[in-house]
Write a protein that holds these residues in place. Structure first.
Motif, PDB file in Angstrom:
ATOM      1  N   TYR A 140     -15.634  -7.997  27.421  1.00 26.53           N
ATOM      2  CA  TYR A 140     -14.873  -8.987  28.204  1.00 26.53           C
ATOM      3  C   TYR A 140     -15.827  -9.750  29.103  1.00 26.53           C
ATOM      4  O   TYR A 140     -16.838  -9.224  29.552  1.00 26.53           O
ATOM      5  N   GLU A 141     -15.469 -11.003  29.333  1.00 28.15           N
ATOM      6  CA  GLU A 141     -16.264 -11.845  30.210  1.00 28.15           C
ATOM      7  C   GLU A 141     -15.393 -12.156  31.426  1.00 28.15           C
ATOM      8  O   GLU A 141     -14.306 -12.712  31.279  1.00 28.15           O
ATOM      9  N   ASP A 142     -15.877 -11.761  32.597  1.00 32.20           N
ATOM     10  CA  ASP A 142     -15.097 -12.018  33.809  1.00 32.20           C
ATOM     11  C   ASP A 142     -15.383 -13.443  34.299  1.00 32.20           C
ATOM     12  O   ASP A 142     -16.439 -13.721  34.873  1.00 32.20           O
ATOM     13  N   ASN A 175     -13.473 -14.997  36.421  1.00 35.21           N
ATOM     14  CA  ASN A 175     -12.755 -15.169  37.691  1.00 35.21           C
ATOM     15  C   ASN A 175     -13.689 -15.523  38.838  1.00 35.21           C
ATOM     16  O   ASN A 175     -13.254 -15.948  39.894  1.00 35.21           O
ATOM     17  N   ASN A 176     -14.967 -15.302  38.596  1.00 35.37           N
ATOM     18  CA  ASN A 176     -15.955 -15.402  39.670  1.00 35.37           C
ATOM     19  C   ASN A 176     -16.251 -16.873  40.008  1.00 35.37           C
ATOM     20  O   ASN A 176     -17.257 -17.432  39.594  1.00 35.37           O
ATOM     21  N   LYS A 193     -10.375 -16.370  34.487  1.00 35.27           N
ATOM     22  CA  LYS A 193      -9.643 -15.188  34.011  1.00 35.27           C
ATOM     23  C   LYS A 193     -10.621 -14.272  33.284  1.00 35.27           C
ATOM     24  O   LYS A 193     -11.762 -14.643  33.020  1.00 35.27           O
ATOM     25  N   VAL A 194     -10.140 -13.078  32.939  1.00 35.85           N
ATOM     26  CA  VAL A 194     -10.946 -12.156  32.136  1.00 35.85           C
ATOM     27  C   VAL A 194     -10.744 -12.541  30.673  1.00 35.85           C
ATOM     28  O   VAL A 194      -9.615 -12.522  30.169  1.00 35.85           O
ATOM     29  N   LYS A 249      -7.055  -7.258  36.131  1.00 37.78           N
ATOM     30  CA  LYS A 249      -8.089  -6.255  35.856  1.00 37.78           C
ATOM     31  C   LYS A 249      -7.483  -4.857  35.784  1.00 37.78           C
ATOM     32  O   LYS A 249      -7.901  -4.017  34.972  1.00 37.78           O
TER      33      LYS A 249
END
Length: 686
Positions: free
Chosen positions: A41-43, A45-46, A143-144, A204
């Motif tokens: 998964y690629e986060d 949200n950052n 988003k994730v 999450k």
């Protein structure tokens, strides 16, 4: 309600062309699609300000487009750069051969961007960008995001879109198969919740809950399936071999004494053979630990009891080596050993088959040829497969079906940490030979970067050859294609002859050669008619040339540690000091780590443990064991605590409901049978 086993091509929006591509990913039914889980998964949200971006970051920014320009530095390439800003600074978004971008976004648009940061002094660029207009419900940023394993012609966006479309259909119901007692006991979410949140996490925490359910389930199903398989075999009546004093004579005729570890393994095997249940045992030992001698003695015991034995090896070279070894040792005891391999002429093959059928052969050694339908034994008592990781559960079963519940022994020189062995080979009892015979010298291993290649060839190789020794040079692993590797090996031989060894005798061995050609080359090398043998990994298993004292492995970073250790084991088989030179091209930290491990230890068990830690179980084993379900999300190291809980629960379930025929276990049993393909299907569990 939608049929979950529906052919994928009939799912709305897919059709035959897209189905063909999905088939390459192992997706054939709607169920396959739903359970095609992301690999990571690629986060996204950052959300960062431009001023906060660091080099090599993967980050999301909110920015305003200032301008767009496209340039063509050379024919066939265009670069589109989008200038953006926020209140803290400026950045450029870079797109290669995506000219359409300039028509998609205009100056003044507010966008969300996820990409990789390249920061050089004050210049900030973002590449591999996902860009979308600012909305309340962004699709690809903030988003994730799931990242799926892909194949040519299928993009991550496509997979996300197809799965989202399927899961949003209200007619789709994913039926719960986990017993309610287990769901409550381990606080598991429903399978429907798990699937939906694995593909499209609502948060999450939701992803964490979903992953826990699937990890627990994968371990539980694997363990239950292996227990069922093991019980199905070991509970059936087998052959009860009798103690035979003549086995001591065979043992006494050997030109060496067995090590303590060999004796221990042999005693465990003989005890199993004298039991009236079917033996199902794995012997694992490091390279050169002497597994073959133990197998020879087990076969001798089988023949002394009036039965026939079979030994299946993965290559003709290894099969022939076993044939020579067993014939030499057992001929004085009147035991008739024969070889059955694909390269035999039709006439010779038919003659061997006839003798096996009439019990004029006591021990048959061969390759996959042993499991062909034409092979019939008169009285098969013991089946041995060498290099277990090369054969699947199905092939093992097929060979044992040629007898009436014969004992089964499998051997591997790929040391596997015991915990992992108990999981992967839960259908087998395990013997470990963890001691090398006296006289075997440790191999000195030196890892060097490619700049020192010339020195390795001009100095080390020549020094060994001048002393009358021989050298292996292993061709770099190109990819899983014998044809491409064969070409690479041919090219390497030409280069070596031209640049380094025009005056030496250089041979070539690769997988695309005919068996007769391979045998001829190996015989020449054994007979010291060649100084250097350039080879692909076909020499990984079992080849024994005591005069070979140096191995050079090109592009060593492309091989797994366990495989490097296997290859290295081809030298150090005589009385002379032996060396292994690993030439690597990568400058990565992982490469440096792996090369250090090879230099530091000759212990295959330590190496395999490190290999497993660095690369994970999927890559460590290369290919899936035929018939065993794949662990899609569970990771043996990362999730060891969950694994132990699942193992404990599996033992409890088997103790309470041995065949999983109880009402609450029936759906779980069906899931196990579906996932285990051949392994459990062939055993009557009712």
């Amino acid at each position: 309600m939608i049929d979950i086993n529906k052919d994928i091509q009939y799912v709305k929006g897919i059709g035959p062309k897209k189905a063909y591509k999905l088939n390459k990913l192992g997706i054939f039914t709607l169920k396959d699609l739903i359970f095609y889980f992301p690999r990571q998964y690629e986060d996204r949200n950052n959300l960062k300000k431009i001023i906060q971006l660091e080099n090599e970051d993967k980050a999301t920014i909110k920015a305003v487009i200032v301008g767009v320009e496209t340039t063509s530095p050379r024919k066939g390439m265009n670069i589109t750069k989008v200038d953006v800003r926020d209140e803290t600074g400026y950045a450029k978004l870079v797109f290669f051969n995506q000219e359409y971008v300039k028509n998609t976004f205009r100056s003044g648009d507010t966008i969300l961007v996820f990409g990789k940061v390249k920061k050089n002094y004050k210049n900030i660029e973002m590449t591999s960008c996902e860009v979308e207009h600012l909305t309340n419900a962004p699709k690809n940023t903030c988003k994730v995001m799931p990242i799926y394993p892909l194949t040519y012609g299928v993009t991550n966006k496509e997979i996300i879109s197809i799965i989202k479309s399927v899961l949003s259909n209200e007619e789709l119901k994913i039926k719960e198969y986990m017993p309610q007692r287990i769901v409550e006991k381990y606080k598991l979410c429903s399978i429907e919740y798990a699937v939906k949140n694995i593909h499209n996490p609502s948060s999450k925490d939701a992803l964490k809950i979903a992953l826990y359910r699937i990890v627990f389930e994968e371990f539980l199903i694997l363990q239950l399936g292996l227990f069922m398989f093991k019980n199905g075999i070991t509970e059936s009546d087998g052959i009860k071999f009798k103690e035979n004093e003549k086995l001591k004579d065979v043992l006494g005729s050997l030109p060496f004494k067995l090590t303590n570890a060999q004796n221990r393994a042999l005693n465990e095997i003989i005890d199993d053979m004298q039991n009236n249940k079917v033996m199902n045992r794995l012997v694992q030992g490091d390279v050169g630990s002497g597994k073959t001698v133990v197998a020879l003695l087990a076969l001798a015991d089988c023949v002394l009891n009036g039965y026939q034995g079979a030994l299946m090896a993965p290559t003709e070279i290894l099969a022939e080596q076993h044939y020579i070894s067993l014939t030499d040792t057992l001929k004085d005891f009147g035991m008739r050993v024969e070889l059955l391999v694909g390269s035999l002429t039709k006439k010779k093959k038919e003659a061997v088959l006839e003798r096996v059928k009439n019990h004029e052969v006591d021990i048959l050694i061969g390759t996959h040829a042993l499991i062909e339908d034409k092979v019939e034994f008169d009285k098969l008592g013991l089946v041995i497969t060498d290099e277990q990781h090369r054969f699947g559960v199905r092939q093992r079963s097929k060979l044992s079906e040629k007898g009436n519940n014969p004992d089964i022994l499998v051997m591997t020189a790929t040391p596997i940490p015991r915990t992992l062995a108990l999981i992967l080979y839960g259908d087998l009892d395990i013997s470990i030979i963890d001691e090398l015979p006296p006289g075997r010298q440790p191999i000195e291993t030196i890892a060097v970067d490619k700049s020192k290649r010339d020195r390795a060839y001009n100095s080390l190789v020549r020094k060994e050859v001048e002393q009358g020794r021989q050298v292996y040079i292993v061709c770099p692993l190109v990819e899983e294609s014998e044809a491409i590797e064969a070409k690479a090996a041919v090219d390497l031989v030409e280069e070596l002859k031209l640049e380094y060894f025009s005056d030496l005798r250089v041979g070539l061995l690769h997988g695309k050669m005919k068996a007769s050609e391979k045998d001829a080359v190996m015989k020449s090398f054994k007979n010291k008619e060649l100084d250097i043998l350039v080879s692909t990994t076909v020499i990984e298993v079992g080849v024994n040339v005591p005069n070979a004292t140096l191995m050079i492995i090109e592009n060593a970073e492309r091989f797994g540690l366990a495989q490097l250790h296997q290859l290295r084991g081809r030298v150090g088989r005589g009385s002379h000091k032996s060396y292994c030179i690993l030439i690597y091209a990568s400058k990565s930290e992982v490469c440096r780590q792996r090369m250090s491990i090879m230099e530091e230890t000759n212990d295959g068990f330590k190496i395999s443990e490190k290999d497993l830690e660095i690369r994970g179980p999927g890559e460590f084993f290369g290919t899936r064991q035929h018939g065993l379900p794949e662990l899609k999300i569970a990771n043996i190291f990362k999730h060891m605590k969950i694994l132990k809980i699942a193992q404990q629960e599996a033992r409890y379930i088997m103790g309470e409901d041995h065949n999983l025929n109880g009402f609450e276990n029936k759906l779980l049993k069906k899931e196990i049978l579906d996932k285990f393909e051949y392994a459990v299907r062939e055993i009557s569990l009712n």
